[in-house]
Write an enzyme that holds these catalytic residues in place. Structure first.
Site, PDB file in Angstrom:
ATOM      1  N   ASP A   1       0.882  -1.104   0.027  1.00 60.11           N
ATOM      2  CA  ASP A   1       0.004   0.029   0.058  1.00 60.11           C
ATOM      3  C   ASP A   1       1.054   1.188   0.080  1.00 60.11           C
ATOM      4  O   ASP A   1       2.001   1.487   0.343  1.00 60.11           O
ATOM      5  CB  ASP A   1      -0.865  -0.074   1.323  1.00 60.11           C
ATOM      6  CG  ASP A   1      -2.184  -1.102   1.328  1.00 60.11           C
ATOM      7  OD1 ASP A   1      -2.037  -1.608   0.310  1.00 60.11           O
ATOM      8  OD2 ASP A   1      -2.839  -0.740   1.935  1.00 60.11           O
TER       9      ASP A   1
ATOM     10  N   HIS B   1       3.839  -2.506   3.090  1.00 58.96           N
ATOM     11  CA  HIS B   1       3.954  -1.095   2.714  1.00 58.96           C
ATOM     12  C   HIS B   1       4.973  -0.946   1.681  1.00 58.96           C
ATOM     13  O   HIS B   1       6.135  -1.232   2.090  1.00 58.96           O
ATOM     14  CB  HIS B   1       3.732  -0.014   3.762  1.00 58.96           C
ATOM     15  CG  HIS B   1       2.219  -0.207   4.582  1.00 58.96           C
ATOM     16  ND1 HIS B   1       2.047  -1.051   5.325  1.00 58.96           N
ATOM     17  CD2 HIS B   1       0.977   0.587   4.403  1.00 58.96           C
ATOM     18  CE1 HIS B   1       0.739  -1.051   5.763  1.00 58.96           C
ATOM     19  NE2 HIS B   1       0.218   0.127   5.000  1.00 58.96           N
TER      20      HIS B   1
HETATM   21 NI    NI Z   1      -2.616   3.243   3.091  1.00 60.37          NI
END
Ligand code: NI
Length: 377
Positions: free
Chosen positions: A196, A341
């Protein structure tokens, strides 16, 4: 006893000495008429003598609050007082007879006030939308729309002033939105890695290099404004066989936005992805996983699949490479979606954890797939 003086044209105090004779002469004719009309008179109001200028009307005493009785109240449909003095005005008798507001008063008039009647508020009919509910079936990290929701309508009779409902009839029933939570078929040892908040230079490319070495596809939930800033990285993600997903344009919590803003966040990112890569994505991960009925309604209208996760090693908090590895390996099960991430900050820990995670899961017989393949689409 009170003395009241009403404004009349001739009553303004005048500094006579300061005004020239010519002016006095020129206005004296009109003043003569004014003075005769402005002679004081005395009337009795609810037993109290009141001194007034002639020309005063019954109604103007009411404006000055000279009557002891009050107007009636406005009564709500439930019997409570909705507005004090909101009903019929004070009733005035002059010399024993009903007096109208515009009636002029004469010296010696006897005025008696009586409370105005209460009045019940009017009823109005209004159509009120009935929001639809959102229901979920099944279990799994990918959420698919099964049935569109639509609001209903009910017709209500309400007090015009109080808004209190007297009757209510459903005209159209709301239709629930139905979502299905899906995962892969039981027994399939599939796992999806998701990244992400990118693309971010230095992090996304490092992660892409590892995925390339390991020959593992993944899904990148990109932030629209990051795609605009790093279009080449977005292109590389697609070129190397990974899936792009929508992670909003500016990473707000969708639960804090109105419908229009939610829509804009989704569509601006779709456009950024299309402009950078020429592809389209119908998959979205909400920032913070935050969804409410309004956000679900928009996803529903935009035909957007929503992707959550079931494994979260909190790599964004940079807990150390070993902690990231251990958390993932301890929690992955067939059909898992792992939240990692590539954006937001330096992701060297995540990148360092990746080769270990991938080789251990491969050794356990897992196959890595994109979200789209995990969902069997
Ligand atoms: Ni996010």
């Amino acid at each position: 006893m009170s003395y009241y003086h009403l404004p009349t044209p001739g009553r303004r105090p005048i500094a006579w000495g300061a005004i020239g004779l010519l002016v006095v002469l020129s206005v004296s004719a009109s003043l003569a008429a004014g003075w005769s009309a402005a002679r004081p008179l005395t009337v009795s109001v609810d037993g109290r003598p009141v001194r007034l200028m002639s020309g005063t009307t019954v109604g103007s005493l009411s404006e000055q609050g000279l009557y002891s009785a009050a107007a009636g109240d406005l009564i709500g449909v439930n019997g409570s007082v909705v507005a004090t003095a909101g009903g019929e005005p004070v009733r005035i008798e002059r010399n024993g007879e009903y007096a109208a507001e515009w009636d002029r008063l004469y010296d010696g008039d006897v005025l008696v006030s009586a409370r105005g009647s209460n009045r019940t508020e009017a009823l109005i009919t209004t159509d009120v939308p009935i929001p639809f509910e959102t229901t979920f079936e099944g279990d799994g990290p990918i959420v698919e729309l099964k049935k569109l929701g639509s609001p209903g309508v009910r017709r209500a009779t309400v007090g015009e002033r109080s808004g209190i409902e007297v009757t209510s009839t459903v005209i159209t029933s709301p239709q629930d939105a139905v979502f299905v939570r899906v995962g892969p078929k039981a027994g399939d040892k599939l796992v999806a890695l998701t990244f992400d908040d990118g693309p971010r230079r230095g992090s996304t490319d490092r992660i892409l290099n590892i995925l390339k070495q390991q020959e593992v596809p993944a899904t990148f939930f990109v932030v629209g404004n990051r795609v605009k800033a790093q279009p080449a990285l977005a292109r590389r993600i697609v070129r190397e066989g990974h899936q792009l997903g929508n992670h909003s344009y500016s990473h707000p919590d969708l639960r804090t936005l109105d419908r229009k803003s939610i829509r804009r966040e989704v569509l601006q990112t779709r456009n950024a992805i299309r402009d950078a890569t020429g592809t389209r994505t119908g998959w979205l991960r909400p920032p913070y996983g935050g969804m409410d009925t309004e956000a679900w309604g928009e996803m529903n209208r935009l035909d957007q699949h929503v992707v959550m996760w079931d494994v979260d090693p909190r790599d964004w908090s940079r807990p150390g490479t070993k902690k990231i590895v251990d958390n993932v390996l301890a929690n992955v099960k067939p059909g898992s979606v792992v939240l990692l991430h590539d954006g937001g900050n330096d992701r060297r820990q995540t990148a360092a954890a990746l080769p270990v995670i991938i080789s251990r899961l491969k050794a356990q017989g897992y196959t890595f797939v994109t979200i789209q393949d995990l969902a069997g689409e």
